[in-house]
Each structure stands twice: as C-alpha cells, then as structure tokens.
Design an enzyme around this catalytic site. Structure first.
Site, PDB file in Angstrom:
ATOM      1  N   HIS A 232       0.835  -1.209   0.000  1.00 40.09           N
ATOM      2  CA  HIS A 232       0.000   0.000   0.000  1.00 40.09           C
ATOM      3  C   HIS A 232       0.868   1.257   0.000  1.00 40.09           C
ATOM      4  O   HIS A 232       0.577   2.225  -0.708  1.00 40.09           O
ATOM      5  CB  HIS A 232      -0.894   0.022   1.254  1.00 40.09           C
ATOM      6  CG  HIS A 232      -1.886  -1.095   1.350  1.00 40.09           C
ATOM      7  ND1 HIS A 232      -2.002  -1.892   2.471  1.00 40.09           N
ATOM      8  CD2 HIS A 232      -2.813  -1.550   0.471  1.00 40.09           C
ATOM      9  CE1 HIS A 232      -2.976  -2.784   2.274  1.00 40.09           C
ATOM     10  NE2 HIS A 232      -3.467  -2.605   1.073  1.00 40.09           N
TER      11      HIS A 232
ATOM     12  N   LYS B 207     -16.808  -5.665  10.223  1.00 41.77           N
ATOM     13  CA  LYS B 207     -17.060  -6.598  11.337  1.00 41.77           C
ATOM     14  C   LYS B 207     -15.955  -7.612  11.552  1.00 41.77           C
ATOM     15  O   LYS B 207     -15.625  -7.937  12.678  1.00 41.77           O
ATOM     16  CB  LYS B 207     -18.384  -7.326  11.104  1.00 41.77           C
ATOM     17  CG  LYS B 207     -19.573  -6.471  11.463  1.00 41.77           C
ATOM     18  CD  LYS B 207     -20.872  -7.254  11.387  1.00 41.77           C
ATOM     19  CE  LYS B 207     -22.013  -6.319  11.029  1.00 41.77           C
ATOM     20  NZ  LYS B 207     -22.658  -6.671   9.766  1.00 41.77           N
TER      21      LYS B 207
ATOM     22  N   ARG C  39      -1.740  -6.296  -8.394  1.00 38.00           N
ATOM     23  CA  ARG C  39      -0.563  -7.141  -8.136  1.00 38.00           C
ATOM     24  C   ARG C  39      -0.477  -8.257  -9.157  1.00 38.00           C
ATOM     25  O   ARG C  39       0.559  -8.492  -9.743  1.00 38.00           O
ATOM     26  CB  ARG C  39      -0.635  -7.752  -6.729  1.00 38.00           C
ATOM     27  CG  ARG C  39      -0.493  -6.744  -5.612  1.00 38.00           C
ATOM     28  CD  ARG C  39      -1.022  -7.296  -4.334  1.00 38.00           C
ATOM     29  NE  ARG C  39      -2.427  -7.675  -4.485  1.00 38.00           N
ATOM     30  CZ  ARG C  39      -3.228  -7.987  -3.507  1.00 38.00           C
ATOM     31  NH1 ARG C  39      -2.766  -8.030  -2.282  1.00 38.00           N
ATOM     32  NH2 ARG C  39      -4.487  -8.289  -3.718  1.00 38.00           N
TER      33      ARG C  39
ATOM     34  N   SER D 110      -2.782  -7.817   2.784  1.00 37.32           N
ATOM     35  CA  SER D 110      -3.045  -7.697   4.225  1.00 37.32           C
ATOM     36  C   SER D 110      -3.396  -9.061   4.805  1.00 37.32           C
ATOM     37  O   SER D 110      -2.936  -9.414   5.907  1.00 37.32           O
ATOM     38  CB  SER D 110      -4.202  -6.726   4.478  1.00 37.32           C
ATOM     39  OG  SER D 110      -3.881  -5.444   4.024  1.00 37.32           O
TER      40      SER D 110
END
Ligand code: PNS
Length: 161
Positions: A17, A41, A90, A128
């Site tokens: 990022h 959530k 990517r 991530s």
C-alpha cells in the site's frame, strides 16, 4: 490541485500500500487514503487503529491525508472533489474484481477515473490477509509492513518479530 482517493480496507497497511501511495504522489498533489468501513465486522484492527497506523506511516508528508468512509465510495470521492480513484494491481487474479468495480464506479460517477498502479516487484506478493496469516503463525513480517504496523501486529500476536 489534483486529488486522488486511494480506498481500501487497510487491515492492516502493508508496504505494498505504501508503495502505491508513493507512486500516486508522482501523479497527484494530494492522495487521500480512505479506509472503507462497510466490511468492518471481521477486521483485525478497528477503524481507529487502522486510521491511526496509516497517519503514523505517512506522518511528515502533508500531501497524504487519511480518512474513512461508509457507504458508496463514489459519494465519498465526489464529496472530497477528487478526480481519481487509485487501486493497486498485483496479479492477473486481481483484475476481474477490479475491472467490475471500476466499471460500476464509472457508471456511478463518470467524472472520476479509476487509475491502476502496479506495486514494485518487491511488494507484488503482499496482501493484508497473507501478512496477518503469517504474523499470526509466528513468521517474520518486518520487511512487509511499516514499523508502526509491525509493532501493532506484535502486540496482537504477542511476538517480537
Ligand atoms: O482493500 P479492499 O478490501 O480491496 O477495498 C475494497 C473497497 C473498500 C475499495 C470496496 O469494497 C469499496 O469501494 N466499498 C465501498 C462500497 C461501494 O462503493 N460499492 C460499489 C462499488 S463496486
């Protein structure tokens, strides 16, 4: 003043990022890193934690702003008066989802372009989700995330990686 929005979950921010933000700064005066909260959530880090880590990672660069949004991305983009949305690509596998999203976003807001930037070769394997997985399993992630994120992952997973 040209402004772009770089939206994402950023749960957490990775060096991939950071790489995209740095590339976007070559094209735009201001890059707003916008944390999307619709799928909040199941996130590892709270919205506040994610925003705080992004702010710290880009502290000292006044051309990088950080905020969050709920609801439609393009409403947020229009509200800021930004002219583009930045997304990182990517691998080929990213393309189909990104292509659909960019076309939907164009339908919703034809004035803003989606611009795809490629991470450098050092970062193209980073996501991530994978960073969280390997950190949770005890692997070294210090070359994959900014220092502030590394410290936060170590606190979550109890390691000193
Ligand atoms: O990091 P991510 O999870 O790939 O980011 C996805 C994000 C937040 C950019 C995307 O889910 C999004 O834009 N959500 C806002 C909802 C929206 O505008 N949907 C319609 C466009 S397809």
């Amino acid at each position: 003043m040209k402004m772009a929005v770089y939206p994402g979950s950023f749960d957490p921010l990775t060096n991939g990022h950071v790489d995209i933000v740095e590339r976007a700064l070559n094209l735009f005066d201001t890059v707003v890193v916008s944390v999307g909260l619709n799928r909040d959530k199941n996130s590892l880090f709270t919205a506040e934690e994610r925003i705080d880590m992004i702010r710290q990672a880009f502290a000292g660069n006044p051309r990088v702003k950080v905020d969050c949004f709920r609801g439609l991305l393009m409403q947020h983009v229009q509200g800021l008066g930004a002219s583009a949305v930045i997304r990182g690509l990517r691998a080929v596998s990213d393309f189909e989802y990104e292509f659909q999203m960019a076309n939907m976003n164009r339908k919703l807001c034809p004035e803003a372009e989606t611009i795809f930037l490629m991470t450098g070769a050092d970062n193209f394997y980073l996501s991530s989700s994978l960073v969280k997985e390997v950190a949770a399993l005890g692997a070294e992630v210090k070359d994959m995330v900014p220092a502030v994120v590394l410290a936060a992952l170590n606190r979550k997973y109890g390691g000193a990686k």
